[in-house]
Structure formats: C-alpha cells, structure tokens
Design a protein around this motif. Structure first.
Motif, PDB file in Angstrom:
ATOM      1  N   LEU A  69     -67.082 -46.980  44.189  1.00 16.57           N
ATOM      2  CA  LEU A  69     -68.126 -46.502  43.674  1.00 16.57           C
ATOM      3  C   LEU A  69     -69.247 -46.342  44.926  1.00 16.57           C
ATOM      4  O   LEU A  69     -70.370 -46.335  44.713  1.00 16.57           O
ATOM      5  CB  LEU A  69     -68.756 -47.671  42.862  1.00 16.57           C
ATOM      6  CG  LEU A  69     -67.885 -47.743  41.587  1.00 16.57           C
ATOM      7  CD1 LEU A  69     -68.469 -48.944  40.809  1.00 16.57           C
ATOM      8  CD2 LEU A  69     -67.756 -46.381  40.745  1.00 16.57           C
ATOM      9  N   ASP A  70     -68.762 -46.342  46.266  1.00 19.50           N
ATOM     10  CA  ASP A  70     -69.636 -46.134  47.376  1.00 19.50           C
ATOM     11  C   ASP A  70     -70.685 -47.273  47.612  1.00 19.50           C
ATOM     12  O   ASP A  70     -71.735 -46.928  47.866  1.00 19.50           O
ATOM     13  CB  ASP A  70     -70.373 -44.859  47.264  1.00 19.50           C
ATOM     14  CG  ASP A  70     -69.040 -43.680  47.448  1.00 19.50           C
ATOM     15  OD1 ASP A  70     -68.153 -43.867  48.297  1.00 19.50           O
ATOM     16  OD2 ASP A  70     -69.295 -42.484  46.756  1.00 19.50           O
ATOM     17  N   VAL A  71     -70.289 -48.275  47.194  1.00 13.30           N
ATOM     18  CA  VAL A  71     -71.253 -49.594  47.283  1.00 13.30           C
ATOM     19  C   VAL A  71     -70.875 -50.293  48.511  1.00 13.30           C
ATOM     20  O   VAL A  71     -69.991 -50.703  48.858  1.00 13.30           O
ATOM     21  CB  VAL A  71     -71.126 -50.651  45.983  1.00 13.30           C
ATOM     22  CG1 VAL A  71     -72.263 -51.842  46.442  1.00 13.30           C
ATOM     23  CG2 VAL A  71     -71.357 -49.828  44.816  1.00 13.30           C
ATOM     24  N   PRO A  72     -71.932 -50.393  49.424  1.00 13.48           N
ATOM     25  CA  PRO A  72     -71.791 -50.905  50.716  1.00 13.48           C
ATOM     26  C   PRO A  72     -71.368 -52.321  50.729  1.00 13.48           C
ATOM     27  O   PRO A  72     -71.876 -53.135  50.076  1.00 13.48           O
ATOM     28  CB  PRO A  72     -73.099 -50.571  51.716  1.00 13.48           C
ATOM     29  CG  PRO A  72     -74.178 -50.709  50.420  1.00 13.48           C
ATOM     30  CD  PRO A  72     -73.349 -49.976  49.316  1.00 13.48           C
ATOM     31  N   VAL A  73     -70.265 -52.665  51.664  1.00 13.68           N
ATOM     32  CA  VAL A  73     -69.863 -54.107  51.565  1.00 13.68           C
ATOM     33  C   VAL A  73     -70.766 -54.784  52.504  1.00 13.68           C
ATOM     34  O   VAL A  73     -70.498 -54.737  53.624  1.00 13.68           O
ATOM     35  CB  VAL A  73     -68.574 -54.308  51.900  1.00 13.68           C
ATOM     36  CG1 VAL A  73     -68.022 -55.651  52.150  1.00 13.68           C
ATOM     37  CG2 VAL A  73     -67.436 -53.578  50.950  1.00 13.68           C
ATOM     38  N   LYS A  74     -71.859 -55.573  52.118  1.00 10.65           N
ATOM     39  CA  LYS A  74     -72.610 -56.124  52.750  1.00 10.65           C
ATOM     40  C   LYS A  74     -72.817 -57.613  52.241  1.00 10.65           C
ATOM     41  O   LYS A  74     -72.285 -57.975  51.444  1.00 10.65           O
ATOM     42  CB  LYS A  74     -73.973 -55.562  53.099  1.00 10.65           C
ATOM     43  CG  LYS A  74     -74.663 -55.298  51.877  1.00 10.65           C
ATOM     44  CD  LYS A  74     -75.861 -54.291  52.250  1.00 10.65           C
ATOM     45  CE  LYS A  74     -76.427 -53.707  50.896  1.00 10.65           C
ATOM     46  NZ  LYS A  74     -77.708 -52.705  51.328  1.00 10.65           N
TER      47      LYS A  74
END
Length: 218
Positions: A69-74
C-alpha cells in the motif's frame, strides 16, 4: 533532502489515507489470524514458541501489506504493528479463555453433585424437634458445600485459572507466575513481530552491495 514544508497537502492526505487503509485491513487480518490460532490443535500451541511464531507471522504480514500500500516503514508503523500484535495476542487470550470456560461449565453440568444437593435441600423438614435440629445441621452442611462448589466454579472460570491451566503441563505454579509467563510471551511475540517487519522491509540489509565490497577490497 526534501524540505517537509514543500510536501504538498495532497501527498500528506494520500499518505494518511494509505495508513488508515493499512490499519483497517491489518486489524481484520490480525483478527482472522487470532481466530485461526485459537482453533489450531493444542499440540501445536507450544508454550513461548507459539507466541513467537504468531509475532513473526503478524509482523511479516502487516509489513508486506504496508509495502503493497506504499506505507513507509518508519517508527509510527512499527508502533502500530506493536499495538496490533498486542491486540492480537490479547484476542487469542480472550477467545481461548472463552473456550476454556465453555469446557469447564460443561464439566460442571455433567457432574450430578449439584443436582443431588438441590434435591436434598428441597425435602420437607421433619416436625420432631430433635430430628429438626439434625435436619438443620445437615442443611447447613449442604448449603456450605453448595457455596463452596459455586466458589470453586467461579474460581475455575477466571482468567488466572486459565493461565494457570495453560502451563500446568510444564509446572504447577500459583499467581502471579502464570500471568508473568504470559507477559513474557507477549514481549517475545512483539519482538518477533518487529524483527519480521524489519526483515521484510529491508530484506537485503545484511547483504553487502557490490560497490561496498569493491571499496572494502580497495
């Protein structure tokens, strides 16, 4: 480095929308995973190992969904994964406890002791004073036995009793050790989820790039 002030409002809204979508789908997936975990055969639910495997699956699944889903892994995503893992483990505990309660209540229903006590207490008291005195004493004993049985039933239906039952095959210990052991399992499950998340988001982090290898050789 991109100035945060230059990020368009549309991109910010899109990022929040993706994160909200990820969280909702992740919540459904964790719920489904927990229900599946509860209904697995008991021989597969090894103490501590089961919690670690659950964390690995949860962390890998949620991170794979985030990447898709193109959610940044931060950090915010990792914290959310931790929260979902805790929720999932708590749901497993709740559902497992419900099954334990149903099985325990079924055992009490099959036991005829309560029925016998109720029938004895429903009898007509004798009119003779001496017999009536003995009857009252016996009645008090029956009432005490019935109350003790009800207290035992309520005790067996408590969460602490289920946690004690979980580890009874390994050790018979009293509170707070069963609760402490479940907390340790929860911690290991969360650590496993974070580790799996980092592995999925950075699968090649442990493999040196060719350029780095060339620089080291030179």
């Amino acid at each position: 480095m991109t100035d945060p002030s230059l990020v368009s409002p549309a991109a910010t809204i899109s990022s929040k929308s993706s994160f909200f979508q990820w969280f909702c789908i992740g919540l459904v997936l964790i719920t489904a995973l927990s229900i599946l975990a509860v209904h697995l055969p008991e021989r597969l639910k090894l103490l501590l190992v089961f919690a670690v495997v659950y964390g690995l699956i949860a962390g890998g699944l949620l991170t794979s969904l985030a990447v898709k889903l193109d959610v940044p892994v931060k950090r915010s995503l990792l914290v959310s994964i931790l929260c979902l893992t805790v929720f999932g483990q708590s749901l497993v505990l709740y559902l497992s406890h419900q099954r334990y309660k149903e099985a325990t209540l079924q055992q009490f229903k099959l036991d005829k002791t309560s029925l016998m006590l109720n029938r004895m207490m429903q009898g007509e008291p004798p009119t003779d004073p001496e017999s009536r005195k003995q009857y009252d004493q016996v009645l008090k004993q029956f009432e005490a036995a019935k109350q003790e049985r009800q207290d035992k039933e309520q005790q067996l239906l408590a969460v602490s009793s289920y946690l004690q039952h979980r580890i009874s095959s390994v050790a018979r210990v009293e509170a707070p050790w069963p609760q402490l052991f479940w907390t340790i399992e929860l911690v290991f499950s969360c650590l496993a989820a974070i580790w799996a998340s980092l592995q999925v988001s950075h699968p090649d982090s442990s493999i040196p790039h060719p350029e780095e290898s060339t620089q080291e050789e030179s």
